[in-house]
Structures are given as C-alpha cells and as structure tokens.
Design a protein around this motif. Structure first.
Motif, PDB file in Angstrom:
ATOM      1  N   LYS A   1     -14.385 -13.157  -5.109  1.00  0.00           N
ATOM      2  CA  LYS A   1     -15.661 -12.527  -5.444  1.00  0.00           C
ATOM      3  C   LYS A   1     -16.102 -12.872  -6.856  1.00  0.00           C
ATOM      4  O   LYS A   1     -15.264 -13.044  -7.737  1.00  0.00           O
ATOM      5  CB  LYS A   1     -15.506 -10.991  -5.394  1.00  0.00           C
ATOM      6  CG  LYS A   1     -15.048 -10.456  -4.066  1.00  0.00           C
ATOM      7  CD  LYS A   1     -14.792  -8.951  -4.160  1.00  0.00           C
ATOM      8  CE  LYS A   1     -13.968  -8.447  -2.995  1.00  0.00           C
ATOM      9  NZ  LYS A   1     -14.613  -8.555  -1.698  1.00  0.00           N
TER      10      LYS A   1
ATOM     11  N   HIS B   1     -10.523 -10.825  -6.786  1.00  0.00           N
ATOM     12  CA  HIS B   1     -11.480 -11.093  -7.853  1.00  0.00           C
ATOM     13  C   HIS B   1     -10.900 -12.270  -8.647  1.00  0.00           C
ATOM     14  O   HIS B   1     -10.569 -12.148  -9.828  1.00  0.00           O
ATOM     15  CB  HIS B   1     -11.665  -9.848  -8.712  1.00  0.00           C
ATOM     16  CG  HIS B   1     -12.145  -8.653  -7.929  1.00  0.00           C
ATOM     17  ND1 HIS B   1     -13.456  -8.233  -7.957  1.00  0.00           N
ATOM     18  CD2 HIS B   1     -11.503  -7.813  -7.068  1.00  0.00           C
ATOM     19  CE1 HIS B   1     -13.589  -7.166  -7.164  1.00  0.00           C
ATOM     20  NE2 HIS B   1     -12.426  -6.896  -6.611  1.00  0.00           N
TER      21      HIS B   1
ATOM     22  N   HIS C   1     -10.711  -0.884   0.390  1.00  0.00           N
ATOM     23  CA  HIS C   1     -10.086   0.208  -0.398  1.00  0.00           C
ATOM     24  C   HIS C   1      -9.788   1.410   0.499  1.00  0.00           C
ATOM     25  O   HIS C   1      -8.656   1.591   0.900  1.00  0.00           O
ATOM     26  CB  HIS C   1     -10.951   0.667  -1.597  1.00  0.00           C
ATOM     27  CG  HIS C   1     -10.868  -0.253  -2.751  1.00  0.00           C
ATOM     28  ND1 HIS C   1      -9.716  -0.458  -3.466  1.00  0.00           N
ATOM     29  CD2 HIS C   1     -11.807  -1.046  -3.335  1.00  0.00           C
ATOM     30  CE1 HIS C   1      -9.938  -1.324  -4.431  1.00  0.00           C
ATOM     31  NE2 HIS C   1     -11.189  -1.713  -4.375  1.00  0.00           N
TER      32      HIS C   1
ATOM     33  N   HIS D   1      -9.393 -10.166  -0.053  1.00  0.00           N
ATOM     34  CA  HIS D   1     -10.122  -9.417  -1.100  1.00  0.00           C
ATOM     35  C   HIS D   1      -9.487  -9.732  -2.448  1.00  0.00           C
ATOM     36  O   HIS D   1      -8.442  -9.181  -2.790  1.00  0.00           O
ATOM     37  CB  HIS D   1     -10.053  -7.911  -0.801  1.00  0.00           C
ATOM     38  CG  HIS D   1     -10.801  -7.045  -1.772  1.00  0.00           C
ATOM     39  ND1 HIS D   1     -11.596  -5.979  -1.374  1.00  0.00           N
ATOM     40  CD2 HIS D   1     -10.888  -7.062  -3.129  1.00  0.00           C
ATOM     41  CE1 HIS D   1     -12.123  -5.384  -2.429  1.00  0.00           C
ATOM     42  NE2 HIS D   1     -11.711  -6.018  -3.513  1.00  0.00           N
TER      43      HIS D   1
ATOM     44  N   HIS E   1     -17.040  -2.300  -1.035  1.00  0.00           N
ATOM     45  CA  HIS E   1     -15.974  -1.548  -1.707  1.00  0.00           C
ATOM     46  C   HIS E   1     -16.270  -0.075  -1.406  1.00  0.00           C
ATOM     47  O   HIS E   1     -17.208   0.494  -1.964  1.00  0.00           O
ATOM     48  CB  HIS E   1     -16.036  -1.745  -3.221  1.00  0.00           C
ATOM     49  CG  HIS E   1     -15.437  -3.029  -3.705  1.00  0.00           C
ATOM     50  ND1 HIS E   1     -15.966  -4.255  -3.424  1.00  0.00           N
ATOM     51  CD2 HIS E   1     -14.341  -3.248  -4.489  1.00  0.00           C
ATOM     52  CE1 HIS E   1     -15.214  -5.192  -4.020  1.00  0.00           C
ATOM     53  NE2 HIS E   1     -14.229  -4.604  -4.658  1.00  0.00           N
TER      54      HIS E   1
ATOM     55  N   ASP F   1      -6.259  -7.521  -3.784  1.00  0.00           N
ATOM     56  CA  ASP F   1      -7.307  -7.080  -4.714  1.00  0.00           C
ATOM     57  C   ASP F   1      -7.100  -7.722  -6.086  1.00  0.00           C
ATOM     58  O   ASP F   1      -7.512  -7.156  -7.104  1.00  0.00           O
ATOM     59  CB  ASP F   1      -7.296  -5.539  -4.841  1.00  0.00           C
ATOM     60  CG  ASP F   1      -8.501  -4.977  -5.584  1.00  0.00           C
ATOM     61  OD1 ASP F   1      -9.537  -5.665  -5.638  1.00  0.00           O
ATOM     62  OD2 ASP F   1      -8.389  -3.861  -6.123  1.00  0.00           O
TER      63      ASP F   1
HETATM   64 ZN   LIG Z   1     -12.329  -5.275  -5.381  1.00  0.00          ZN
END
Ligand SMILES: [Zn+2]
Length: 450
Positions: A150, A83, A273, A81, A250, A324
């Motif tokens: 992502k 970004h 999460h 996970h 999420h 994350d």
């Molecule tokens: Zn995220």
C-alpha cells in the motif's frame, strides 16, 4: 512433454486442492495433503501434481529433478496486507511505548505516522526502492511469493505516487509479485484537522489521476474513530469503485465502528484488522463473501486484543492472515510468525492457517485464479519447508522453516538464502521458459549487466 523441474518423494505435499475459490468457514480445515507426492513444472506452471512414481516420459536431458524426502511443500505464501514502501523506522518511540506513553501523545509530538510521512517525503525514489527491496528479500526467504503493498505515507498525491512508482519498479525487478493499493486516506494531515471533509474531497479529486497512471489496482481507507468515519470511507470508496478500483478497508481495528458492515455493503475484497468487529459485522461479511484479513503480529506488537477468528470461521467467513508490515504497529516481514500467532493466539488449526496464507490471501488480492494452490495450470510458486509435516511449522515457532522457494518454477531461495538477482543465470531456454514473462527476464538481465 519434458518437464523443466520435478520435485519427487515429497513427504507432505500440501496442495490445498482445486483452488478455484476461497476456503470459507469450515472448508478452511478441509484441504488436500498428499503423502509421497510429486510436482512437475513446465514453462513456469504446474504441469502435473500427484503421488508415487513419476512417468519417465517427463524426464529429459534438461529436467532438474530434486528429492523432497522429509519435507513439507506448500503453495508460495501470500502476504495480502503490507505497508511495504516507506522511509525511516520508529525505534526511537519504542521506549516511550513500553513506558505506556499513549500513541496520541507520541503523535501530537510529531511522532507516530507523521514521522513516517516526513521520512517518506524526504526519501528519494532510490532510497525507498532499496529499503523495500531489502524487505522483499526477507519476505522471499520466508517463503512469500506474492505481496500486497500500500501507499499511504505521503498524504499528498506526489508522495503517494512516488511510493506507488517504487512498487511498480519492484514488481518488474523482484521475483515477488506485487499487488498495488492506493491508501491516500491513511490519516488526516494536521493542516486538515479542522476540516477533514476537505481532505476527503481532495482524495476523491485525485483518484482519476491514480487510476489513469495504472499504478494502483486497489483502493483502501483507514476507517477508524478519529481517522475516517464510515460515511467518509463510503464516499471515498464509492468514488473509487466508480473509477474501477477494487476495494479494501482497514476496518474495526480499535473501535466497533461498522467497517465490516461497510465492506459487505460495498463488496470489498477484504476487510482488514477486525479486532473490534461485532457479531453482526461478521455475519454480514460471511453473507457477502468479504474475506477477513487478520493481522496477528500487530496485536502482538501492540499488546492488544486479537481478532475473533474462531467466530468468523464458525460463521462461514474466509479468513486470511498477513503481517501488516509497517514501521509503527508491526515492524516485521515474517509471515511465518503471523501463521504461528494464528495458531497460538487465534486458535486456528494448522490447516486453517495454511488456507489463510495461500488460497484465501490469493483471493483477497484477486490473484486466486493464478496462485494460492498447487494446482495444474497455476503458477509454479511453492515453498519447500524443512519440516516433517504441516503442524510442525506452527508448533516450532520463531524460526524460518523455509528451505527452498520457487517462483514461476524458478528457484529463488536455496537453503534459506535468497539467490541474489545478480546471480540468476542469463537468459537460457530454461529460464525463459520458467519465467514466461519476458519483461521480468529483461529487467533481471538489466541488473545482471550493472
Ligand atoms: Zn494497514
């Protein structure tokens, strides 16, 4: 058969085991660790894994033999996970955050995610590529060999696709394997604030174009109070599923909204999460085999609650851990820190932690068949940790224990330093054999020639 690479005398070889399925609940603490182990690699894959003396038939004139005395070897780590691709950074908001200015105030002043959206829109493809590549090199140096990435900082189709194109190019160029996720529903753009359902409809209308482009394998939605409701999330993800996307959510980060239950209902690969997930949601995830992807560096950075990993494990859920990595709530590429917080804050055992960042994270991004354990036939992705045993990696926190990292049997990190792509030798039989994937070799040689 002559091997390409042999690592022998490995003090602690953490194979995980057969690696055919995620480790659920108590299985996470039941993994295979071989003392005085060895790994034999051929054509970029594990040919043999065992203990003791190596059969001389495997050693030829081109075989590289290394010694793992005093080392702990694990499968390549998987960060499920992130970004990864985005413009800018948000250290300008750091002082405000520390003074206790609420996130919504920062957002309303044009900061927060909106500032990253603007920076990402303004950035060129090359700028996004260079910034993300730098992050991938850091991840690789920490022993990470597969990363989920992502989109979600465009909130319009054009910018979202620019982000996904960067992921595609990096997947071709960089040793790390990338798994691409479309997160068009990451936030509601200000112009849709009065009518968020219109934005939901636009996301759904854009899905076929994303699918046809082949740029994303997963579709994800930020299901949270004030962002996308359970009903809106269900609508988007059902449309995505019909088109053939795999699903992530999420879920329940701040408010107990029912994101975990929705992930179970939709058959999501993971719900991520989960700091506010209810016991009911956890039971549903266990029943439907949804992997719980917990992000402890986010809790740490935001000074917030941690997800209830112990209850999830007790209830039989497969737990994964990730960074994350993003410019707002978790600006770190360090998966080893997430592992250490997994022990310190989530009270996971070292064996549970390593299951979380290898086999469980592999299955949460649908790569469990090829990576996530040191198993004959899987890709030879592994990390040589300068650590006498597995618990030491979690106990001695805040530093990088990864000494050498191998991707498809090819050494990509030596003594903690990423081997520059420009220095990877030209195509030879060994390299070609190890990579196996000619596409990657060609890309690397393109860079060599620059
Ligand atoms: Zn995220």
């Amino acid at each position: 058969m002559k091997a390409d690479l042999i690592i022998k005398n490995i003090s602690n070889l953490v194979t995980i085991g057969e690696g055919k399925s995620p480790k659920r609940g108590q299985e996470m603490d039941n993994i295979e660790i071989l003392e005085n182990g060895y790994i034999i690699v051929k054509d970029g894959k594990f040919l043999e894994v065992g203990t003791g003396i190596i059969d001389l038939k495997h050693i030829g004139i081109k075989t590289i033999v290394k010694d793992g005395t005093g080392m702990t070897v694990t499968p390549g780590l998987i960060d499920p996970h992130t970004h990864l691709v985005h413009g800018g950074s948000r250290e300008n908001e750091f002082a405000q955050k520390l003074q206790g200015v609420p996130y919504m105030d920062i957002l309303n002043a044009g900061g927060g995610i909106l500032s990253t959206v603007n920076s990402t829109k303004e950035a060129t493809f090359e700028e996004l590529y260079d910034k993300a590549k730098k992050s991938l090199d850091i991840m690789l140096s920490f022993g990470v060999t597969t990363v989920e990435a992502k989109s979600g900082y465009g909130l319009d189709l054009e910018t979202e696709m620019k982000q996904l194109e960067v992921v595609k190019k990096l997947n071709e160029d960089h040793p790390i394997d990338l798994v691409s996720t479309y997160l068009g529903a990451h936030a509601v753009p200000p112009k849709y604030k009065s009518n968020p359902d219109k934005f939901v409809d636009e996301i759904i209308e854009g899905l076929p174009q994303i699918m046809e482009s082949g740029l994303a394998e997963f579709c994800d939605v930020f299901c949270e109070e004030g962002v996308f409701s359970v009903e809106q999330t269900r609508k988007i993800l059902n449309a995505a599923k019909e088109l053939g996307f795999k699903i992530k959510i999420h879920a329940d980060e701040i408010v107990t909204l029912g994101g975990a239950e929705l992930a179970a209902e939709l058959g999501a690969f993971s719900a991520d999460h989960l700091m506010a997930t209810s016991e009911h949601g956890i039971k549903q995830m266990a029943e439907k085999g949804v992997i719980a992807d917990i992000l402890p560096t986010t809790s740490f950075n935001l000074n917030k609650e941690y997800a209830n990993a112990r209850l999830m494990i007790e209830e039989g859920v497969a737990v994964a851990l990730s960074t994350d990595y993003n410019p707002g709530s978790s600006p770190t590429e360090n998966l080893q820190l997430a592992m250490q917080l997994g022990s310190l804050k989530l009270k996971m055992t070292p064996k549970e932690v390593i299951s979380a960042v290898t086999i469980n994270s592999a299955f949460s991004v649908d790569r469990g068949e090829e990576v996530g354990s040191i198993t004959v036939g899987k890709k030879a992705d592994f990390v040589v940790f300068d650590a006498p045993n597995l618990p030491y990696i979690m106990y001695h926190f805040g530093i990088n224990h990864a000494k050498d990292v191998y991707k498809n049997g090819q050494q990509v990190v030596t003594e903690g330093k990423v081997l520059p792509m420009t220095k990877i030798p030209k195509i030879g039989s060994f390299i070609a054999d190890c990579y196996g994937e000619s596409k990657k070799i060609i890309q690397m040689n393109k860079i060599n020639n620059k």
